[in-house]
Write an enzyme that holds these catalytic residues in place. Structure first.
Site, PDB file in Angstrom:
ATOM      1  N   GLU A   7     -15.264   3.522  -6.954  1.00 48.26           N
ATOM      2  CA  GLU A   7     -16.023   3.796  -8.175  1.00 48.26           C
ATOM      3  C   GLU A   7     -16.107   5.293  -8.485  1.00 48.26           C
ATOM      4  O   GLU A   7     -16.166   5.673  -9.649  1.00 48.26           O
ATOM      5  CB  GLU A   7     -17.433   3.218  -8.044  1.00 48.26           C
ATOM      6  CG  GLU A   7     -18.233   3.252  -9.323  1.00 48.26           C
ATOM      7  CD  GLU A   7     -19.397   2.281  -9.302  1.00 48.26           C
ATOM      8  OE1 GLU A   7     -20.440   2.630  -9.861  1.00 48.26           O
ATOM      9  OE2 GLU A   7     -19.258   1.178  -8.746  1.00 48.26           O
ATOM     10  N   ASP A 102     -18.691  -0.309  -6.221  1.00 50.29           N
ATOM     11  CA  ASP A 102     -20.003  -0.710  -5.706  1.00 50.29           C
ATOM     12  C   ASP A 102     -20.226  -2.200  -5.920  1.00 50.29           C
ATOM     13  O   ASP A 102     -19.737  -2.791  -6.897  1.00 50.29           O
ATOM     14  CB  ASP A 102     -21.112   0.077  -6.404  1.00 50.29           C
ATOM     15  CG  ASP A 102     -21.110   1.552  -6.010  1.00 50.29           C
ATOM     16  OD1 ASP A 102     -20.464   1.898  -5.007  1.00 50.29           O
ATOM     17  OD2 ASP A 102     -21.756   2.357  -6.716  1.00 50.29           O
ATOM     18  N   TYR A 316     -26.919   0.678   0.413  1.00 54.60           N
ATOM     19  CA  TYR A 316     -26.870   0.766  -1.046  1.00 54.60           C
ATOM     20  C   TYR A 316     -28.285   0.798  -1.618  1.00 54.60           C
ATOM     21  O   TYR A 316     -29.111  -0.069  -1.297  1.00 54.60           O
ATOM     22  CB  TYR A 316     -26.102  -0.429  -1.605  1.00 54.60           C
ATOM     23  CG  TYR A 316     -25.702  -0.275  -3.049  1.00 54.60           C
ATOM     24  CD1 TYR A 316     -24.895   0.776  -3.459  1.00 54.60           C
ATOM     25  CD2 TYR A 316     -26.131  -1.191  -4.007  1.00 54.60           C
ATOM     26  CE1 TYR A 316     -24.522   0.916  -4.778  1.00 54.60           C
ATOM     27  CE2 TYR A 316     -25.761  -1.064  -5.335  1.00 54.60           C
ATOM     28  CZ  TYR A 316     -24.954  -0.004  -5.717  1.00 54.60           C
ATOM     29  OH  TYR A 316     -24.589   0.140  -7.030  1.00 54.60           O
TER      30      TYR A 316
END
Length: 882
Positions: A7, A102, A316
Site C-alpha cells: 500500500e 493493508d 494494525y
C-alpha cells in the site's frame, strides 16, 4: 518474476527486508523505489493511485446544475501517473503478482485498484496476502498461505467512494453557488462530515443556552488525634445524599452552626474493599481516547500508530476488536518485551507472577484484526522520536495492563455530626442537616496500576477513626459556586460519540475531524465551531435536515457493511444513496435564494471587524485577486478605505476588540507559526509613527555601492519572499539596478505588522531583506567586514537570537534552501519526510510546487494546512524571518 504490491513505499521496504533477509537492492523507476531480490520485486503504492470522479463535462461549476450530479455517472482515472506507469511496467515483466495492501476495507479496495491496473497489461495470476502486523513471523506465514482478493470487501470501499463523491460534490456546489462562494472559499459539505459538524454545533448551542444556577458548598477541617482531614456538609434530599445547598440563607444558617461548633461526633464509619479490574485491550477508539491524555490529537495519534505498525512494532491500528486471538502467546510476548530496557522490570514481573496471564476481554470481538498491541519486535535505542516513543510505550503498557492482576482499593467513609447550636446536644439520627462526610481510599494492591500509569491511582487519606470518636473542628468554609455548562467534546470524546451514533468508521473518523479543521469549520482543541460551521448547520436544518442527520449516514454505513458481507451489492447501495440525495434536492428546490441569503449574511458577520473610520460602514476581511487578505470597507467603491493584513496565515477574528478603534482583533492562523496580529488600525498607526532606523548604506544604490551585491548565481540579494516584499504599494520582482542616489538601509516597520531591512529610497529602490516579526531588535556595535553593516540581535524569549548581518543571514538562508532536504523544514521529521517521499516529494522544491489539498490526500496524518505552512516557510523565507 513475482511482483509484490504494497500500500505504501515504507511497507514495501519493510516487507522486502523481511522476505529477502535484508538483501534486497533498490532501484528507481519513474521516481518510484523498486526493491528486487531472488526473482522477486516489491513496489509500494501511495494509497489510492486511482480515484473516482465525474466525467469532464460535469467539471464546470457554473455550467452544470448541482442536481445533475445526483444521477451523473462516475469514472476512474489515475492520480499518481508515475506510480501507475511503474506498476504497469513491472506487471508486464511478472509471471505472478501478490497484493499485500493493508487488511481492511480501504486496503482491499486499493488492492482491487492495483488488480484492475495489472489486468490491463497482464493475465498473470494474482494472489492476496493478509497480516495484522508487519513482522517476520506474520509476513512469512501470510506469503506461505496466499488467498484471493475479497471483491465484496473492496466493493464496500468503492461504494463509500462513490457515495461520498456524489453527496459531497452535489451539496458542496449547491451551497457554494447559493452563497456565491467560489475558488478556495467554497463551502464544503460531506456525508460524514456534516452530521459530525452538527454534533459540535449542537453542543455549542447547549453551552450558550445554559443558564447557571447558584449554589453553596460547606467544608470543615477535622482533627483526629493530630491527624487532619477535610469533610463536606451533606443532607438528605428525598432519600438521596446531596451536598449542594441551593438556598443562600439556608447555607448561611448551616455555616453559622458549623462555624460555631468546636467538635463533631463520628456517626457511621464504613469500611469496604473494592476490586479495580484492568482495562480491556485497545480498539482504535479506545486508543485515540488514551492517546489524548498524552496531548496528541486523534489524527496525530493515528499517524504515529500507523508508522509504528509499518515498522513492525505494533499491530494494525484500525480495529474494533477488544479480544485477543487465542493464538497470542502472552508469555512469549512478555519475554520479548523484557529485552527492551524501559520495560524489562515490568515484563519480567508480570511473567514471573502468580497469575495465569489470562488477558482481559472487551465487548467487541471481530475476526479481521486483533486489538492493538506490541508485536515483540523492538525498536533500537534512540530510533523512535518523542511522539513515537510515547505512543509505543502507551501500547506496550496497555498490553501489560490487560494481563496484569486487578488492583484492590480500601475505602473508608466517615460521617460526623456537629453539636446542635440551640441546646448543645448532638442531632438525632434522622436530623442530618448538620452532618459532615469524608471519603478516603487507599491502594492496597496496585495490580495493573503498577504497569499502567495512565489511569488515576491517587489516594485520599482519612484517618482510621471509630464510631463515637470526638473530632475537633479546626476550620470551616463556605464556598459560593455556579453550575457549569456542558463541556465541549474533545477529539477523543467526539470520536466515541461518532462511533456510538454510527457516523463514519474506525478508519475514517479521525480523518473527518482533520477535514473540519482544514476547511475552517472548527478551531482550537476541544473543537469550537466557527460562524461558517454554524451558518452551514443552520441552513441545513432549516431547508434540508437530512444533510446533517446522523441516521442517514448511519444507515448507509450499515448498507456498506452489508456489501462486505455479500448481502447486497455496490449498485443497490449507491442507487439507494442517490435516491436519498434526490429527496434532499427536492426539499432544496425552492429554497436556493433563501439559503444563499442566510449563508451570506452569516458569513459576512464572521468577517466584520467594526466601523470604518471614514464612512461608518463596516470594515470586513476581504481577499484580493492574488489571494492575499486585507481589510476593506463594505461601502466600496464609494469608500475605498483599506488596512493591510500580514501575508502569512489565514485571518481569524477574535472576540476581543480594540478600545480605541472598536475593531475586533485579528489572529493569523499559520500552523505552528500562528500569531495574534491585534487591531489592524493600531498596527498601521504604529507603523506610520515609527521612524526608520538607518543601519548603513544600501548595497544597490547607496554611496558606497560600486556594484550590486550578487550571489554566485548572479541574482540580487534582494529578498524574494512575500514578507520581504511587503510594502504599502505593489512591488516588482526587483533585479534592476537603481542609479546611485545615497540610498540607505533601514529597519522598517510596515503597516501590516511585518518588519524588514529596506532601502529608504523605496519604491525607486526595492532592495529589502526579511526580519522576524516579534522580538526587540538590538543594533550592536559589531560590524560585518564584508557589508559594513551592524550585527543584529533579536530579544524574544529566554535566549537572544544573534541574527548577525542581515545580508549574510539571508544569504545563509538561501544556501540552506538550495542545499536543504525536507527535514530542514521545521516540523518535518524523518518519518514525515519518508511519507512525503513515498508520495513523490523528494525535495523542498517539489514541496513548493505541488497542490496542498492533493498532497494531503496521499500523506496520512498530514493536513493541507500543515503542507501550506511548510510551503510558506520554504518559499517565503519564513525561517529567516521568524
Amino acid at each position: 518474476m513475482e511482483l509484490i504490491v504494497t500500500e505504501k513505499e515504507i511497507a514495501a521496504r519493510r516487507i522486502a527486508a523481511i522476505l529477502s533477509g535484508d538483501s534486497a537492492e533498490v532501484e528507481r523507476e519513474n521516481g518510484v523505489n523498486v526493491y528486487e531480490w531472488g526473482g522477486r520485486r516489491c513496489v509500494g503504492l501511495s494509497g489510492h493511485v486511482v480515484e473516482v470522479d465525474f466525467p469532464p463535462e460535469y467539471g464546470g461549476w457554473r455550467d452544470v446544475e448541482p442536481r445533475e450530479l445526483v444521477d451523473a455517472s462516475v469514472e476512474k482515472h489515475p492520480t499518481r501517473e508515475n506510480i501507475v506507469r511503474t506498476l504497469r511496467l513491472l506487471a508486464r515483466q511478472a509471471d505472478r503478482v501478490t497484493i499485500a495492501t493493508d487488511y481492511d476495507r480501504e486496503g482491499e479496495l486499493i488492492g482491487k485498484e492495483a488488480f484492475e491496473l495489472l489486468r490491463e497489461v497482464t493475465d498473470a495470476p494474482v494472489d492476496r496476502v493478509r497480516f495484522s502486523s508487519i513482522t517476520e513471523r506474520e509476513v512469512t506465514e501470510a506469503f506461505a498461505d496466499p488467498d484471493g482478493i475479497d471483491f465484496d470487501l473492496a466493493a464496500a470501499g468503492e461504494a463509500r467512494q462513490v457515495i461520498d463523491l456524489v453527496w459531497g460534490a452535489a451539496l458542496t456546489r449547491f451551497l457554494s453557488l447559493s452563497a456565491k462562494r467560489f475558488g478556495g472559499d467554497f463551502i464544503s459539505v460531506g456525508r460524514v462530515q456534516s452530521p459530525t459538524l452538527k454534533l459540535i454545533v449542537d453542543r455549542e448551542r447547549e453551552i450558550e443556552a445554559f443558564d447557571p444556577e447558584s449554589y453553596w458548598e460547606l467544608f470543615a477541617d477535622l482533627d483526629a488525634d493530630g491527624e487532619n482531614f477535610e469533610a463536606q456538609y451533606f443532607y438528605n434530599d428525598d432519600g438521596s445524599e446531596a451536598d449542594r445547598v441551593w438556598n443562600e440563607s439556608r447555607a448561611e444558617a448551616v455555616y453559622e452552626v458549623l462555624d460555631g461548633s468546636e467538635t463533631a461526633l463520628t456517626r457511621p464509619v464504613r469500611r469496604r474493599t473494592r476490586t479495580d479490574s484492568p482495562p480491556a485491550p485497545f480498539s482504535t477508539t479506545k486508543f485515540i481516547s488514551a492517546a489524548s491524555s498524552l496531548g496528541l490529537s486523534a489524527g496525530r495519534a493515528m499517524s504515529v500508530a500507523e508508522d509504528l505498525y509499518t515498522e513492525g512494532y505494533i499491530t494494525y491500528p484500525r480495529t474494533d476488536n477488544t479480544v485477543y486471538p487465542d493464538d497470542l502467546d502472552v508469555a512469549d510476548l512478555l519475554d520479548e518485551l523484557s529485552s527492551y530496557r524501559e520495560f524489562a522490570d515490568d515484563a519480567g514481573s508480570l511473567a514471573s507472577g502468580d497469575g495465569d496471564l489470562a488477558p482481559t476481554e472487551g465487548d467487541e470481538e471481530t475476526t479481521d484484526h486483533p486489538p492493538i498491541h506490541p508485536t515483540g519486535e523492538l525498536p533500537d535505542p534512540g530510533e523512535l522520536g518523542d511522539a513515537e516513543e510515547r505512543i509505543y510505550e502507551l501500547v506496550v503498557r496497555r498490553f501489560f495492563a490487560t494481563v496484569a492482576e486487578a488492583a484492590t482499593w480500601e475505602h473508608l467513609r466517615v460521617v460526623a455530626a456537629v453539636e446542635d447550636d440551640g441546646n448543645g446536644e448532638v442531632a438525632d439520627e434522622d436530623e442530618d442537616d448538620h452532618r459532615l462526610k469524608a471519603n478516603g481510599k487507599r491502594l492496597v494492591e496496585p495490580g495493573y496500576h503498577a504497569v499502567y500509569p495512565y489511569k488515576n491511582a491517587s489516594e485520599n487519606y482519612v484517618p482510621d477513626v471509630a464510631e463515637g470518636d470526638t473530632l475537633r473542628i479546626e476550620e470551616t468554609r463556605i464556598e459560593a459556586k455556579e453550575t457549569q455548562p456542558p463541556r465541549r467534546y474533545g477529539q477523543s470524546r467526539l470520536i466515541e460519540r461518532m462511533e456510538g451514533m454510527g457516523i463514519g468508521t474506525k478508519a475514517t473518523r479521525h480523518n473527518t475531524l482533520e477535514k473540519l479543521y482544514d476547511r475552517g469549520y472548527v478551531e482550537n482543541d476541544p473543537p469550537v465551531p466557527t460562524r461558517l460551521a454554524r451558518a452551514v448547520v443552520d441552513a441545513a436544518e432549516s431547508f434540508a435536515a437530512q444533510i446533517v442527520d446522523e441516521r442517514m449516514t448511519s444507515e448507509l454505513e450499515g448498507d456498506m457493511a452489508a456489501i462486505a458481507r455479500g448481502e447486497t451489492t455496490l449498485e443497490e447501495v449507491t442507487d439507494e444513496s442517490r435516491e436519498m440525495l434526490g429527496e434532499v434536492f427536492a426539499e432544496l428546490a425552492d429554497s436556493r435564494e433563501a439559503i444563499g441569503e442566510h449563508l451570506r449574511s452569516s458569513l459576512k458577520a464572521d468577517k466584520t471587524l467594526g466601523p470604518c473610520p471614514e464612512c461608518g460602514s463596516n470594515l470586513l476581511v476581504r481577499r484580493s485577486r492574488q489571494g492575499s487578505h486585507f481589510v476593506g470597507c463594505d461601502a466600496y467603491p464609494d469608500c475605498e478605505y483599506t488596512l493591510p493584513l500580514p501575508n502569512r496565515g489565514t485571518p481569524q477574528l477574535l472576540d476581543e476588540s480594540c478600545g480605541d478603534h472598536d475593531l475586533r482583533h485579528v489572529k493569523m492562523l499559520a500552523g505552528r507559526g500562528t500569531f495574534t496580529h491585534g487591531c489592524p488600525q493600531c498596527e498601521a498607526d504604529a507603523a506610520d509613527d515609527a521612524a526608520d532606523r538607518v543601519i548603513g548604506a544600501c548595497p544597490e544604490c547607496g554611496d558606497s555601492a560600486t556594484s550590486i551585491a550578487r550571489d554566485a548565481s548572479g541574482s540580487s540579494d534582494t529578498a524574494s519572499g512575500s514578507e520581504a516584499r511587503e510594502q504599502e504599494t505593489p512591488r516588482g520582482e526587483g533585479g534592476e539596478t537603481a542609479e546611485a542616489h545615497s540610498g540607505e538601509l533601514a529597519i522598517k516597520r510596515l503597516r501590516s505588522g511585518s518588519r524588514l531591512v529596506g532601502c529608504t529610497r523605496y519604491p525607486d529602490c526595492e532592495y529589502s531583506l526579511p526580519l522576524p516579526r516579534q522580538g526587540e531588535i538590538t543594533v550592536t556595535e559589531q560590524y560585518c567586514e564584508e557589508h559594513d553593516l551592524p550585527e543584529l540581535v533579536v530579544e524574544n524569549g529566554d535566549e537572544p537570537w544573534e541574527l548577525g548581518c542581515p545580508i549574510c543571514n539571508f544569504r545563509e538562508y538561501e544556501a540552506r534552501q538550495r542545499a536543504g532536504t525536507l527535514t530542514d523544514l521545521d516540523g518535518v521529521g524523518e518519518r514525515t519526510a519518508e511519507k512525503l517521499q513515498a508520495a513523490g516529494i523528494d525535495s523542498i522544491e517539489d514541496l513548493t510546487t505541488i497542490e496542498a489539498d492533493s498532497l494531503a490526500t496521499d500523506v496520512d496524518g498530514v493536513s493541507a494546512d500543515r503542507i501550506r505552512e511548510w510551503q510558506g516557510r520554504a518559499s517565503a523565507g519564513e525561517s529567516a524571518a521568524d
